[in-house]
Design a protein around this motif. Structure first.
Motif, PDB file in Angstrom:
ATOM      1  N   LEU A 124      38.391  41.927  40.083  1.00  0.00           N
ATOM      2  CA  LEU A 124      37.844  41.967  41.439  1.00  0.00           C
ATOM      3  C   LEU A 124      36.434  42.533  41.433  1.00  0.00           C
ATOM      4  CD1 LEU A 124      38.303  41.723  44.564  1.00  0.00           C
ATOM      5  CD2 LEU A 124      39.019  44.123  44.477  1.00  0.00           C
ATOM      6  N   ALA A 125      36.232  43.644  40.733  1.00  0.00           N
ATOM      7  CA  ALA A 125      34.898  44.245  40.657  1.00  0.00           C
ATOM      8  C   ALA A 125      33.922  43.327  39.935  1.00  0.00           C
ATOM      9  CB  ALA A 125      34.974  45.600  39.972  1.00  0.00           C
ATOM     10  N   ARG A 126      34.373  42.686  38.870  1.00  0.00           N
ATOM     11  CA  ARG A 126      33.499  41.773  38.121  1.00  0.00           C
ATOM     12  C   ARG A 126      33.025  40.620  38.985  1.00  0.00           C
ATOM     13  NH1 ARG A 126      36.792  39.163  33.941  1.00  0.00           N
ATOM     14  NH2 ARG A 126      34.821  38.227  33.276  1.00  0.00           N
ATOM     15  N   TRP A 127      33.938  40.019  39.725  1.00  0.00           N
ATOM     16  CA  TRP A 127      33.645  38.784  40.445  1.00  0.00           C
ATOM     17  C   TRP A 127      33.136  39.009  41.858  1.00  0.00           C
ATOM     18  CZ3 TRP A 127      39.194  36.789  38.997  1.00  0.00           C
ATOM     19  CH2 TRP A 127      39.238  36.546  37.619  1.00  0.00           C
ATOM     20  N   HIS A 128      33.505  40.133  42.485  1.00  0.00           N
ATOM     21  CA  HIS A 128      33.183  40.330  43.899  1.00  0.00           C
ATOM     22  C   HIS A 128      32.407  41.608  44.183  1.00  0.00           C
ATOM     23  CE1 HIS A 128      35.506  36.822  45.142  1.00  0.00           C
ATOM     24  NE2 HIS A 128      36.420  37.202  44.283  1.00  0.00           N
ATOM     25  N   GLY A 129      32.068  42.382  43.160  1.00  0.00           N
ATOM     26  CA  GLY A 129      31.166  43.503  43.356  1.00  0.00           C
ATOM     27  C   GLY A 129      31.817  44.873  43.317  1.00  0.00           C
ATOM     28  N   VAL A 130      30.975  45.880  43.130  1.00  0.00           N
ATOM     29  CA  VAL A 130      31.434  47.263  42.994  1.00  0.00           C
ATOM     30  C   VAL A 130      32.156  47.722  44.256  1.00  0.00           C
ATOM     31  CG1 VAL A 130      30.658  49.658  42.725  1.00  0.00           C
ATOM     32  CG2 VAL A 130      29.628  47.847  41.337  1.00  0.00           C
ATOM     33  N   MET A 131      31.610  47.400  45.431  1.00  0.00           N
ATOM     34  CA  MET A 131      32.210  47.864  46.679  1.00  0.00           C
ATOM     35  C   MET A 131      33.647  47.393  46.811  1.00  0.00           C
ATOM     36  SD  MET A 131      31.423  49.586  49.484  1.00  0.00           S
ATOM     37  CE  MET A 131      29.662  49.402  49.846  1.00  0.00           C
TER      38      MET A 131
END
Length: 300
Positions: free
Chosen positions: A129-136
């Motif tokens: 999720l963080a890889r594909w959609h960002g840190v937030m």
């Protein structure tokens, strides 16, 4: 329930367009949603709708990961609503359709079932999720998973270590795992903490207990060296249905709480989702600057 074109009996009638009416909106090729409901739907609700459409079109053996698996696990999805369903596949092929975003599975990724849906195991899901959609997005879901005991920090670090060298988005995933903290009690608190980090404000302590006016209060954020407290205000607690409390009583109690904390010599800044989300958190940072929480030399 998603409406597929085949349900309308319109195949072979290219002039028939449900999305040209006031009732429907086209959300993928041949997939329509009720227009009013779609426009007000939260990101996780839109994703559930797309998952249902994908299962109807491609079958129930799809393996979800990333944002789609996060929704299946019942965790929060913060940020822009993904327009496709994240699935993992075992062989290379077409990466995108109007409904799917296909990701090549790593050899080590395990698959489990949540209800009737196949999903990647939770730590890998959160890292992806963080890889594909960002840190937030990654931090908000990781915080919730840690807070609910669904996984631990070691599980997240192990999922990071399983990433092949040079994996897309690995730096974002490392940041998210670094920032994840199970003491966060809501997506709004998680989002605000990421904004603090992004804007190079000093690292706060979380869920700190203070005693004031004979009462015990727990602060969302506390900067001991500055004697400053930060509070995220979620709209839900001011609604008439919130825990059976009258909104006016809630507001009055919040005022008394803030007055008591200030009387102990602490500066207090409060903000809402809009203040933290809009314009990179500029309004939240302005409120924090007013009590002495200002940028430092580097991020923590």
């Amino acid at each position: 329930m998603p409406l597929l074109r085949r349900d309308l009996g319109l195949d072979g009638c290219p002039c028939a367009r449900p999305d040209l009416s006031d009732d429907w909106i086209r959300v993928a090729s041949g997939v329509y949603a009720p227009r009013g409901a779609w426009q007000i739907a939260a990101p996780q609700d839109r994703q559930r709708f797309l998952i249902a459409a994908a299962r109807r079109r491609y079958g129930s053996d799809l393996v979800l990961s990333g944002a789609s698996a996060v929704v299946a696990y019942g965790l929060p999805l913060v940020g822009a609503a993904p327009r496709r369903v994240d699935v993992i596949v075992r062989r290379r092929g077409r990466a995108y359709t109007s409904l799917l975003r296909r990701h090549l599975a790593r050899e080590e990724v395990d698959v489990v079932r949540v209800g009737d849906q196949a999903v990647a195991v939770l730590p890998d899901t959160l890292v992806d999720l963080a890889r594909w959609h960002g840190v937030m997005a990654g931090v908000a879901a990781m915080d919730a998973a840690l807070n609910q005991g669904m996984c631990g920090p070691k599980n997240l670090r192990a999922a990071l270590e399983r990433l092949p060298a040079g994996s897309y988005g690995a730096a974002r995933a490392r940041c998210a795992v670094h920032l994840a903290d199970g003491r966060s009690e809501s997506p709004g608190e998680s989002m605000s903490r990421v904004r603090v980090w992004e804007n190079m404000l000093p690292q706060p302590e979380l869920q700190v207990t203070v005693h004031a006016a004979g009462q015990r209060y727990v602060l969302d954020y506390f900067w001991p060296g500055i004697q400053a407290a930060g509070e995220f205000d979620g709209r839900v607690k001011y609604r008439s249905t919130s825990f059976g409390a009258d909104p006016e009583d809630v507001l009055w109690n919040e005022k008394l709480r803030e007055d008591a904390i200030r009387a102990e010599g602490l500066g207090v800044a409060r903000w809402t989702w809009m203040h933290a989300w809009s314009d990179g958190g500029r309004q939240m940072c302005q409120r924090l600057a007013g009590i002495g929480v200002v940028p430092v030399a580097k991020r923590w």
